[in-house]
Scaffold this motif. Structure first.
Motif, PDB file in Angstrom:
ATOM      1  N   PRO A   1     -38.188 -25.487  -5.042  1.00 14.59           N
ATOM      2  CA  PRO A   1     -39.508 -25.069  -4.579  1.00 14.59           C
ATOM      3  C   PRO A   1     -40.567 -25.163  -5.675  1.00 14.59           C
ATOM      4  CG  PRO A   1     -38.187 -23.152  -5.057  1.00 14.59           C
ATOM      5  CD  PRO A   1     -37.277 -24.337  -5.238  1.00 14.59           C
ATOM      6  N   VAL A   2     -41.825 -25.063  -5.259  1.00 16.70           N
ATOM      7  CA  VAL A   2     -42.957 -24.947  -6.180  1.00 16.70           C
ATOM      8  C   VAL A   2     -43.554 -23.558  -5.982  1.00 16.70           C
ATOM      9  CG1 VAL A   2     -45.193 -25.869  -6.890  1.00 16.70           C
ATOM     10  CG2 VAL A   2     -43.440 -27.421  -6.016  1.00 16.70           C
ATOM     11  N   GLU A   3     -43.741 -22.825  -7.072  1.00 16.70           N
ATOM     12  CA  GLU A   3     -44.255 -21.466  -7.010  1.00 16.70           C
ATOM     13  C   GLU A   3     -45.500 -21.328  -7.868  1.00 16.70           C
ATOM     14  OE1 GLU A   3     -39.890 -19.295  -6.423  1.00 16.70           O
ATOM     15  OE2 GLU A   3     -40.867 -19.284  -8.395  1.00 16.70           O
ATOM     16  N   LEU A   4     -46.412 -20.469  -7.453  1.00 13.08           N
ATOM     17  CA  LEU A   4     -47.628 -20.217  -8.227  1.00 13.08           C
ATOM     18  C   LEU A   4     -48.259 -18.916  -7.769  1.00 13.08           C
ATOM     19  CD1 LEU A   4     -50.167 -20.961  -6.123  1.00 13.08           C
ATOM     20  CD2 LEU A   4     -49.482 -23.274  -6.695  1.00 13.08           C
ATOM     21  N   ARG A   5     -49.305 -18.488  -8.484  1.00  9.32           N
ATOM     22  CA  ARG A   5     -50.084 -17.309  -8.110  1.00  9.32           C
ATOM     23  C   ARG A   5     -51.558 -17.700  -8.072  1.00  9.32           C
ATOM     24  NH1 ARG A   5     -48.163 -11.924  -8.520  1.00  9.32           N
ATOM     25  NH2 ARG A   5     -45.889 -11.882  -8.732  1.00  9.32           N
TER      26      ARG A   5
ATOM     27  N   ARG B   1     -57.345 -21.837   0.113  1.00  4.66           N
ATOM     28  CA  ARG B   1     -57.397 -22.718   1.299  1.00  4.66           C
ATOM     29  C   ARG B   1     -56.662 -24.022   1.045  1.00  4.66           C
ATOM     30  NH1 ARG B   1     -62.742 -20.808   1.199  1.00  4.66           N
ATOM     31  NH2 ARG B   1     -63.495 -22.774   0.351  1.00  4.66           N
ATOM     32  N   LEU B   2     -56.813 -24.566  -0.167  1.00 11.01           N
ATOM     33  CA  LEU B   2     -56.126 -25.813  -0.511  1.00 11.01           C
ATOM     34  C   LEU B   2     -54.624 -25.617  -0.481  1.00 11.01           C
ATOM     35  CD1 LEU B   2     -55.860 -28.690  -1.651  1.00 11.01           C
ATOM     36  CD2 LEU B   2     -56.200 -27.708  -3.943  1.00 11.01           C
ATOM     37  N   TYR B   3     -54.142 -24.540  -1.087  1.00  9.63           N
ATOM     38  CA  TYR B   3     -52.703 -24.304  -1.125  1.00  9.63           C
ATOM     39  C   TYR B   3     -52.129 -24.162   0.276  1.00  9.63           C
ATOM     40  CZ  TYR B   3     -53.526 -23.401  -6.084  1.00  9.63           C
ATOM     41  OH  TYR B   3     -53.890 -23.521  -7.397  1.00  9.63           O
ATOM     42  N   ARG B   4     -52.841 -23.488   1.147  1.00 10.62           N
ATOM     43  CA  ARG B   4     -52.349 -23.334   2.508  1.00 10.62           C
ATOM     44  C   ARG B   4     -52.335 -24.668   3.242  1.00 10.62           C
ATOM     45  NH1 ARG B   4     -55.271 -17.482   3.597  1.00 10.62           N
ATOM     46  NH2 ARG B   4     -53.450 -16.218   3.029  1.00 10.62           N
ATOM     47  N   ARG B   5     -53.326 -25.506   2.993  1.00 12.48           N
ATOM     48  CA  ARG B   5     -53.320 -26.840   3.620  1.00 12.48           C
ATOM     49  C   ARG B   5     -52.121 -27.657   3.165  1.00 12.48           C
ATOM     50  NH1 ARG B   5     -58.899 -27.052   2.407  1.00 12.48           N
ATOM     51  NH2 ARG B   5     -58.515 -28.595   0.780  1.00 12.48           N
ATOM     52  N   LEU B   6     -51.655 -27.419   1.947  1.00 16.99           N
ATOM     53  CA  LEU B   6     -50.528 -28.163   1.393  1.00 16.99           C
ATOM     54  C   LEU B   6     -49.179 -27.542   1.758  1.00 16.99           C
ATOM     55  CD1 LEU B   6     -51.937 -29.042  -2.144  1.00 16.99           C
ATOM     56  CD2 LEU B   6     -51.664 -30.573  -0.188  1.00 16.99           C
ATOM     57  N   GLY B   7     -49.202 -26.508   2.596  1.00 18.06           N
ATOM     58  CA  GLY B   7     -47.947 -25.946   3.083  1.00 18.06           C
ATOM     59  C   GLY B   7     -47.393 -24.785   2.287  1.00 18.06           C
ATOM     60  N   PHE B   8     -48.163 -24.247   1.321  1.00 16.36           N
ATOM     61  CA  PHE B   8     -47.699 -23.079   0.570  1.00 16.36           C
ATOM     62  C   PHE B   8     -47.778 -21.840   1.465  1.00 16.36           C
ATOM     63  CE2 PHE B   8     -48.501 -25.972  -2.868  1.00 16.36           C
ATOM     64  CZ  PHE B   8     -47.660 -25.576  -3.892  1.00 16.36           C
ATOM     65  N   ARG B   9     -46.811 -20.950   1.299  1.00 24.00           N
ATOM     66  CA  ARG B   9     -46.756 -19.719   2.082  1.00 24.00           C
ATOM     67  C   ARG B   9     -46.681 -18.511   1.162  1.00 24.00           C
ATOM     68  NH1 ARG B   9     -44.307 -23.678   4.853  1.00 24.00           N
ATOM     69  NH2 ARG B   9     -44.666 -23.804   7.097  1.00 24.00           N
ATOM     70  N   ALA B  10     -47.214 -17.367   1.650  1.00 23.89           N
ATOM     71  CA  ALA B  10     -47.216 -16.141   0.861  1.00 23.89           C
ATOM     72  C   ALA B  10     -45.793 -15.702   0.549  1.00 23.89           C
ATOM     73  CB  ALA B  10     -47.958 -15.044   1.611  1.00 23.89           C
TER      74      ALA B  10
ATOM     75  N   LEU C   1     -52.064 -13.394  -5.159  1.00 22.88           N
ATOM     76  CA  LEU C   1     -51.069 -13.671  -4.134  1.00 22.88           C
ATOM     77  C   LEU C   1     -50.059 -14.660  -4.688  1.00 22.88           C
ATOM     78  CD1 LEU C   1     -50.511 -13.114  -1.076  1.00 22.88           C
ATOM     79  CD2 LEU C   1     -51.773 -15.217  -0.594  1.00 22.88           C
ATOM     80  N   ALA C   2     -48.777 -14.340  -4.532  1.00 30.18           N
ATOM     81  CA  ALA C   2     -47.716 -15.276  -4.917  1.00 30.18           C
ATOM     82  C   ALA C   2     -47.493 -16.244  -3.764  1.00 30.18           C
ATOM     83  CB  ALA C   2     -46.431 -14.521  -5.236  1.00 30.18           C
ATOM     84  N   LEU C   3     -47.480 -17.533  -4.074  1.00 21.63           N
ATOM     85  CA  LEU C   3     -47.294 -18.563  -3.067  1.00 21.63           C
ATOM     86  C   LEU C   3     -46.076 -19.404  -3.408  1.00 21.63           C
ATOM     87  CD1 LEU C   3     -50.971 -19.862  -2.621  1.00 21.63           C
ATOM     88  CD2 LEU C   3     -49.775 -18.148  -1.251  1.00 21.63           C
ATOM     89  N   ARG C   4     -45.464 -19.959  -2.369  1.00 19.87           N
ATOM     90  CA  ARG C   4     -44.255 -20.764  -2.553  1.00 19.87           C
ATOM     91  C   ARG C   4     -44.239 -21.891  -1.530  1.00 19.87           C
ATOM     92  NH1 ARG C   4     -38.452 -19.467  -4.055  1.00 19.87           N
ATOM     93  NH2 ARG C   4     -37.128 -20.808  -2.771  1.00 19.87           N
TER      94      ARG C   4
END
Length: 260
Positions: free
Chosen positions: A127-131, A140-149, A157-160
């Motif tokens: 996986p790819v993880e970030l905050r 908004r960009l991260y969500r468009r790329l398929g990242f989830r909380a 917010l931690a995203l993965r």
């Protein structure tokens, strides 16, 4: 006019940071956090002092917790334009920092860098993880790329993003993305079979009938699946379009992967 799929190409180069890059890294850090610091109502001198202390503390923290992370300078046209700091661990890619100078934002460069990381991580099945700031525009960009909380605190917010397994490919059947820059419908996903600790399945993509796509590897970008480099094989050209197949063999998950 016949459209041709393009192989993955990076719009920018990322090179390892050197000690000589420290002034630039401080500039990028300050620019990325200017809006956050301005909310404190401090004087310019106080903001500068705070950002200096924050940069030094952050660097010590990163080097202690992620000693093998790569601090990279993003260059476009040979000119430094940003920073990409990533720990490529065996269990996950952790994005410690991704930031661009203000005049380089909004042109798709950040998204391209993240899609490249997604494709790299997918090849290793990690996986790819970030905050990210909960109020940040990048969310908004991260969500468009398929990242989830995946947790976080009151500020960040931690995203993965997980490389998609069979369940997510199957759930996305009938929806569209792009392959090598061409519109591509995810037409079908086969059933999954298991053997020797691995899962095996395939998908069919459909691009315009007049498109030229040779057997090879192309970047597939999908709003629910993220970005992946797929090896596709043309199988049929019909009135509905050119059909391409891609097959997957990956380590079987210990439990069924939930659909998004």
């Amino acid at each position: 006019m016949t459209a041709t799929a393009t192989v993955p190409a990076a719009p920018a180069r990322v090179r390892p940071a050197t000690p000589a890059d420290e002034p630039f890294l401080r500039t990028v850090h300050a620019a990325a956090r200017a809006e956050e610091a301005a909310a404190f109502g401090w004087s310019p001198a106080q903001v500068d002092a705070f950002l200096t202390i924050q940069f030094d503390a952050q660097r010590r923290h990163y080097r202690t917790v992620w000693p093998h992370a790569t601090d990279g300078i993003v260059e476009a046209g040979g000119v430094p334009v940003g920073r990409l700091y990533v720990d490529r661990g065996s269990g996950a890619f952790t994005v410690l920092d991704i930031a661009l100078l203000p005049d380089r934002r909004g042109a798709g460069l950040g998204g391209a860098l993240l899609r490249g990381l997604q494709a790299e991580a997918a090849a290793l099945d990690v996986p790819v993880e970030l905050r990210v700031l909960r109020t940040g525009r990048a969310l908004r960009l991260y969500r468009r790329l398929g990242f989830r909380a995946d947790g976080g605190d009151e500020h960040r917010l931690a995203l993965r993003w997980d490389p998609p397994g069979h369940a997510r490919w199957q759930a996305a059947a009938g929806t569209a993305g792009t392959l090598g820059g061409l519109p591509a419908l995810l037409a079908a996903c086969t059933g999954v079979s298991y053997a020797g600790g691995y899962e095996h399945f395939g998908v069919t993509l459909r691009v315009p009938g007049d498109a030229t796509v040779e057997q090879g590897t192309y970047r597939f970008v999908h709003p629910a699946l993220g970005a992946l480099d797929l090896f596709v094989v043309p199988t049929a050209r019909t009135a509905e379009g050119l059909a391409l197949t891609a097959t997957f063999t990956r380590a079987a998950r210990p439990a069924a992967e939930p659909a998004p």
